[in-house]
Design a protein around this motif. Structure first.
Motif, PDB file in Angstrom:
ATOM      1  N   UNK A 138       0.813  -1.215   0.000  1.00 30.53           N
ATOM      2  CA  UNK A 138       0.000   0.000   0.000  1.00 30.53           C
ATOM      3  C   UNK A 138       0.849   1.269   0.000  1.00 30.53           C
ATOM      4  N   UNK A 139       0.394   2.236  -0.748  1.00 34.30           N
ATOM      5  CA  UNK A 139       0.938   3.589  -0.657  1.00 34.30           C
ATOM      6  C   UNK A 139       0.150   4.310   0.430  1.00 34.30           C
ATOM      7  N   UNK A 140       0.838   4.902   1.383  1.00 32.79           N
ATOM      8  CA  UNK A 140       0.181   5.575   2.504  1.00 32.79           C
ATOM      9  C   UNK A 140       0.276   7.080   2.303  1.00 32.79           C
ATOM     10  N   UNK A 141      -0.877   7.731   2.346  1.00 25.94           N
ATOM     11  CA  UNK A 141      -0.936   9.179   2.165  1.00 25.94           C
ATOM     12  C   UNK A 141      -1.566   9.807   3.402  1.00 25.94           C
ATOM     13  N   UNK A 142      -0.798  10.618   4.106  1.00 33.32           N
ATOM     14  CA  UNK A 142      -1.332  11.411   5.210  1.00 33.32           C
ATOM     15  C   UNK A 142      -2.006  12.641   4.640  1.00 33.32           C
ATOM     16  N   UNK A 143      -3.182  12.946   5.157  1.00 32.33           N
ATOM     17  CA  UNK A 143      -3.939  14.127   4.728  1.00 32.33           C
ATOM     18  C   UNK A 143      -4.215  14.963   5.966  1.00 32.33           C
ATOM     19  N   UNK A 176       2.500  18.183  13.165  1.00 28.97           N
ATOM     20  CA  UNK A 176       2.674  16.769  13.499  1.00 28.97           C
ATOM     21  C   UNK A 176       2.617  15.908  12.240  1.00 28.97           C
ATOM     22  N   UNK A 177       1.738  16.260  11.307  1.00 32.99           N
ATOM     23  CA  UNK A 177       1.659  15.517  10.045  1.00 32.99           C
ATOM     24  C   UNK A 177       2.970  15.628   9.273  1.00 32.99           C
ATOM     25  N   UNK A 204      -0.488  15.107   1.843  1.00 28.64           N
ATOM     26  CA  UNK A 204      -1.300  16.102   1.163  1.00 28.64           C
ATOM     27  C   UNK A 204      -1.669  17.158   2.194  1.00 28.64           C
ATOM     28  N   UNK A 205      -1.242  18.383   1.956  1.00 26.97           N
ATOM     29  CA  UNK A 205      -1.433  19.460   2.922  1.00 26.97           C
ATOM     30  C   UNK A 205      -2.755  20.179   2.669  1.00 26.97           C
ATOM     31  N   UNK A 206      -3.824  19.592   3.204  1.00 24.24           N
ATOM     32  CA  UNK A 206      -5.125  20.237   3.100  1.00 24.24           C
ATOM     33  C   UNK A 206      -5.115  21.593   3.796  1.00 24.24           C
ATOM     34  N   UNK A 207      -4.272  21.724   4.810  1.00 30.24           N
ATOM     35  CA  UNK A 207      -4.173  22.992   5.537  1.00 30.24           C
ATOM     36  C   UNK A 207      -3.694  24.121   4.636  1.00 30.24           C
TER      37      UNK A 207
END
Length: 259
Positions: free
Chosen positions: A153-158, A194-195, A207-210
């Motif tokens: 799996x590719x893991x993407x933090x959002x 933290x992300x 992915x920087x939703x912020x």
């Protein structure tokens, strides 16, 4: 690369409470959250394990109780054939949304003499300054555990959509003092930081939703998050992503991981 099985982990900013259609009321999970929109665009199967109120601990190894329903740790539902896993969590580890809601209610209740005592009690505690490493460690462990369960799996933090901005107008949608707004914005930056640290430590994508949501906070011309709504109607949706915010994240993810 094409993806066949998307898995979504996380809390309310991933689940999408208050956004129709509701696919799991106890989890506060919407059929139009960013994971659903992304999987549909990719033509992929989706396993959505998100639960509003989740912490990194309830993703990893602790059951979560919500509305008379007990959800097992989200990680236990990750299939080994997952090839794309999104993660939005950690805000509840640092009491981000809970503090925002508590202060909003405190200041709203202080506006009426008969509810003022309760408002004073709710507003007595300041904005917490917790160690961001609490969220960093939790996110790091989530990424590592996902890779163990789904090695391909590719893991993407959002991270989290911006809620309060420097010029967010204060009023019924954002019932805070200037000092509270400043402190809550600082707390939000600790969550987003933290992300960034967790992504760097694990090599996970981020992915920087912020950043994506700059200019779309509460009270903006085109908000991607809801303002505060007192009463039962706003109990789950206040300060959470709206449909436009979920669509924006899904579109950014599609650009990020799409062919």
């Amino acid at each position: 690369m094409s993806y066949r099985h998307v898995v979504a982990l996380g809390s309310s900013f991933a689940a999408g409470p208050g956004i129709p259609p509701v696919v799991d009321a106890a989890a506060g999970r919407s059929g139009n959250n960013y994971a659903h929109l992304l999987a549909e665009a990719l033509g992929a199967r989706l396993t959505d394990l998100t639960v509003s109120g989740a912490t990194t601990a309830t993703i990893l190894d602790q059951p979560q109780r919500a509305y008379r329903t007990t959800f097992p740790p989200q990680l236990s539902g990750v299939p080994d054939d997952a090839d794309l896993v999104t993660v939005t969590a950690g805000g509840n580890d640092l009491q981000y949304l809970g503090t925002m809601l508590r202060l909003a209610w405190a200041n709203t209740l202080r506006g009426r003499w008969w509810t003022r005592p309760l408002g004073n009690v709710l507003g007595r505690r300041p904005v917490p300054v917790l160690d961001p490493d609490l969220a960093v460690d939790g996110l790091r462990r989530v990424v590592e555990a996902v890779r163990t369960r789904a090695p391909g799996a590719r893991v993407v933090l959002v991270d989290y959509l911006t809620v309060l901005e420097e010029k967010t107008p204060l009023g019924s949608d954002a019932p805070f003092s200037d000092a509270e707004r400043k402190a809550l914005r600082a707390l939000g930056r600790r969550v987003d930081g933290a992300f960034a640290v967790a992504a760097q430590a694990t090599g996970a994508d981020l992915v920087k939703a912020s950043v994506l949501s700059a200019g779309h906070g509460v009270g903006s011309p085109e908000p991607w998050v809801n303002g505060f709504v007192a009463g039962r109607r706003g109990a789950t949706s206040s300060f959470h992503p709206n449909a436009a915010g979920m669509r924006a994240i899904a579109d950014e993810l599609l650009r990020f991981v799409g062919p």
